[in-house]
Design a protein around this motif. Structure first.
Motif, short mmCIF file in Angstrom:
data_model
loop_
_atom_site.label_atom_id
_atom_site.label_comp_id
_atom_site.label_asym_id
_atom_site.label_seq_id
_atom_site.Cartn_x
_atom_site.Cartn_y
_atom_site.Cartn_z
N ASP A 1 38.04 37.28 28.65
CA ASP A 1 37.37 38.19 29.58
C ASP A 1 37.03 37.48 30.89
OD1 ASP A 1 37.47 40.45 28.02
OD2 ASP A 1 35.52 40.11 27.08
N ARG A 2 36.62 36.22 30.80
CA ARG A 2 36.31 35.47 32.02
C ARG A 2 37.55 35.32 32.90
NH1 ARG A 2 32.27 32.94 34.08
NH2 ARG A 2 31.01 33.29 32.21
N ALA A 3 38.69 35.06 32.28
CA ALA A 3 39.93 34.96 33.04
C ALA A 3 40.28 36.29 33.69
CB ALA A 3 41.07 34.50 32.12
N ALA A 4 40.03 37.40 32.97
CA ALA A 4 40.32 38.72 33.52
C ALA A 4 39.39 39.04 34.69
CB ALA A 4 40.18 39.78 32.42
N VAL A 5 38.12 38.64 34.59
CA VAL A 5 37.18 38.85 35.68
C VAL A 5 37.61 38.05 36.91
CG1 VAL A 5 34.82 38.37 36.45
CG2 VAL A 5 35.21 39.48 34.25
N CYS A 6 37.99 36.80 36.71
CA CYS A 6 38.47 35.96 37.82
C CYS A 6 39.66 36.61 38.51
CB CYS A 6 38.86 34.58 37.31
SG CYS A 6 37.47 33.51 36.88
N GLU A 7 40.58 37.15 37.72
CA GLU A 7 41.75 37.81 38.28
C GLU A 7 41.35 39.02 39.12
OE1 GLU A 7 45.85 40.09 36.81
OE2 GLU A 7 44.40 39.37 35.34
N LEU A 8 40.40 39.82 38.62
CA LEU A 8 39.96 41.00 39.35
C LEU A 8 39.28 40.63 40.66
CD1 LEU A 8 39.44 44.02 39.63
CD2 LEU A 8 37.40 43.73 38.21
N VAL A 9 38.39 39.64 40.62
CA VAL A 9 37.70 39.22 41.85
C VAL A 9 38.70 38.69 42.87
CG1 VAL A 9 36.00 37.63 42.83
CG2 VAL A 9 35.55 38.74 40.62
N ASN A 10 39.69 37.94 42.42
CA ASN A 10 40.71 37.43 43.33
C ASN A 10 41.53 38.57 43.95
OD1 ASN A 10 40.11 34.68 43.12
ND2 ASN A 10 41.37 34.44 41.28
N GLU A 11 41.82 39.60 43.15
CA GLU A 11 42.53 40.78 43.68
C GLU A 11 41.69 41.44 44.79
OE1 GLU A 11 45.41 42.26 43.11
OE2 GLU A 11 46.18 41.50 41.20
N CYS A 12 40.39 41.56 44.56
CA CYS A 12 39.51 42.17 45.55
C CYS A 12 39.41 41.29 46.80
CB CYS A 12 38.12 42.40 44.95
SG CYS A 12 38.08 43.66 43.66
N ASN A 13 39.30 39.98 46.62
CA ASN A 13 39.26 39.07 47.77
C ASN A 13 40.50 39.21 48.63
OD1 ASN A 13 36.75 37.83 47.41
ND2 ASN A 13 37.57 36.24 46.06
N LEU A 14 41.65 39.31 47.98
CA LEU A 14 42.91 39.42 48.71
C LEU A 14 42.97 40.73 49.49
CD1 LEU A 14 45.71 38.16 49.24
CD2 LEU A 14 46.54 39.38 47.22
N ALA A 15 42.53 41.82 48.86
CA ALA A 15 42.60 43.13 49.51
C ALA A 15 41.56 43.29 50.61
CB ALA A 15 42.42 44.23 48.46
N HIS B 1 38.92 47.33 41.08
CA HIS B 1 40.30 47.01 41.47
C HIS B 1 40.69 47.84 42.69
CE1 HIS B 1 44.64 46.53 41.35
NE2 HIS B 1 44.44 45.48 40.57
N PRO B 2 41.32 47.22 43.69
CA PRO B 2 41.66 47.94 44.93
C PRO B 2 42.46 49.22 44.71
CG PRO B 2 41.99 45.58 45.22
CD PRO B 2 41.68 45.79 43.77
N SER B 3 43.25 49.28 43.65
CA SER B 3 44.07 50.47 43.40
C SER B 3 43.31 51.56 42.66
CB SER B 3 45.31 50.09 42.57
OG SER B 3 46.10 49.15 43.25
N MET B 4 42.08 51.27 42.24
CA MET B 4 41.35 52.22 41.39
C MET B 4 39.99 52.60 41.99
SD MET B 4 43.66 52.49 39.12
CE MET B 4 42.85 53.51 37.89
N ARG B 5 39.86 52.51 43.28
CA ARG B 5 38.58 52.80 43.92
C ARG B 5 38.44 54.29 44.21
NH1 ARG B 5 38.54 47.49 47.95
NH2 ARG B 5 38.14 45.98 46.27
N GLY B 6 37.18 54.72 44.29
CA GLY B 6 36.91 56.10 44.64
C GLY B 6 37.04 57.09 43.51
N ILE B 7 37.16 56.60 42.26
CA ILE B 7 37.30 57.52 41.13
C ILE B 7 36.22 57.30 40.07
CG2 ILE B 7 39.75 57.96 41.44
CD1 ILE B 7 40.41 55.85 39.44
N GLY B 8 35.16 56.57 40.44
CA GLY B 8 33.97 56.56 39.59
C GLY B 8 33.72 55.33 38.75
N PHE B 9 34.51 54.27 38.88
CA PHE B 9 34.29 53.11 38.03
C PHE B 9 33.02 52.35 38.42
CE2 PHE B 9 38.98 53.50 37.38
CZ PHE B 9 38.90 53.83 36.04
N PHE B 10 32.72 52.27 39.72
CA PHE B 10 31.45 51.65 40.12
C PHE B 10 30.28 52.45 39.56
CE2 PHE B 10 27.80 51.94 42.98
CZ PHE B 10 27.33 50.64 42.91
#
Length: 301
Positions: A13-27, A84-93
């Motif tokens: 899970d920690r690796a998956a979180v790191c991947e998600l944060v890096n995706e957001c940083n890039l976008a 995730h940048p591709s999944m924004r605006g649909i309620g996950f936050f």
């Protein structure tokens, strides 16, 4: 699908979180630390990659920190949230935030939002296109220098509709907050969050390298404290002028003493952090040539 609460993360899970944060940083052109060190986490998993069309393991994560402080008699939790940048605006936050509210009912929640790095080509972070309700007022762009608190421009901006540069989206802002993306601002405003202040990281390149003066430059007028930050940078973690000497230039003198420290060494830069609310200190550092390198915006609900 739900937001799962964890006090600690397993390695996967920690690796998956790191991947998600890096995706957001890039976008988003940001530099959040991908190795989150929260006191707890809410995670929304991507359990059906075929249906979502997304390879990422996670849709969203919210990391919370107990600050050990209170506001209006309530404990404060600091939060970083990533979708995730591709999944924004649909309620996950909202899914993560509502779970947080259900589990921690009587708290204040403080959101930490980083300003995009210098060089971002996203104009929405730096200026807002304003369409006036008053036909006598021309439409146009207001640069970020016009959006800082306390100006007449702020009062004017509060009265109209804002839209993105493409004109595809129109939204109403109650108060402009520089450096926060409009969609992020709207999301936080929708849950009642208000802008508190910004924390600025500022840096100056010295005319000649110095050694670490430590606490050697403290005197009868005040104190200045530094420590090594990296191999070329000193971090200023304390500057204090005693009350009876305030307003007489001793803060500037202490800073100049640091910059002109007589013992040569390896440190070529000084890094410091200052709140946007501390106008006197901010003006001092700007006057000495310190340049903002990073900004963190805080909003609270």
């Amino acid at each position: 699908m739900e937001a799962e609460l964890f006090k600690e993360l397993e390695d996967m899970d920690r690796a998956a979180v790191c991947e998600l944060v890096n995706e957001c940083n890039l976008a988003d052109h940001t530099n959040y630390d991908s190795d989150l060190d929260g006191d707890f986490y809410y995670i929304v998993r991507n359990d059906d990659k075929e249906e979502s069309g997304l390879d990422s393991e996670l849709f969203a994560v919210l990391s919370g920190y107990f600050l050990g402080e209170t506001v209006e008699g309530k404990k404060v939790i600091e939060v970083e949230a990533f979708t995730h940048p591709s999944m924004r605006g649909i309620g996950f936050f909202s899914m993560c935030y509502n779970s947080l509210r259900d589990d921690f009912r009587d708290v204040k929640i403080k959101f930490m939002i980083k300003k995009p790095l210098t060089g971002s080509d996203c104009a929405a972070y730096e200026r807002i296109c304003f369409e006036s309700d008053d036909e006598s007022e021309p439409d146009g762009y207001f640069p970020e220098s016009d959006l800082h608190g306390g100006s007449d421009t702020d009062d004017f901006l509060c009265k109209g509709d804002f839209h993105d540069e493409s004109g595809d989206q129109t939204f109403r802002l109650k108060a402009p907050v520089p450096f926060v993306a409009p969609d992020t601002y709207e999301t936080l405003r929708s849950i009642g969050a208000v802008h508190l202040y910004d924390e600025l990281l500022m840096e100056k390149v010295l005319e000649h390298p110095i050694s670490d003066p430590g606490d050697d430059l403290c005197n009868k007028y005040g104190e200045v404290h530094l420590t090594g930050y990296d191999k070329e940078t000193l971090y200023l973690y304390g500057l204090l002028v005693y009350d009876k000497y305030l307003g007489k230039g001793h803060g500037k003198a202490l800073m100049k003493a640091v910059e002109n420290y007589e013992k040569p060494g390896k440190y070529k830069k000084i890094l410091l952090q200052v709140s946007s609310n501390n106008v006197i200190a901010l003006n001092l550092y700007e006057g000495l040539g310190y340049v903002e390198t990073e900004r963190i915006v805080y909003m609270m609900v």
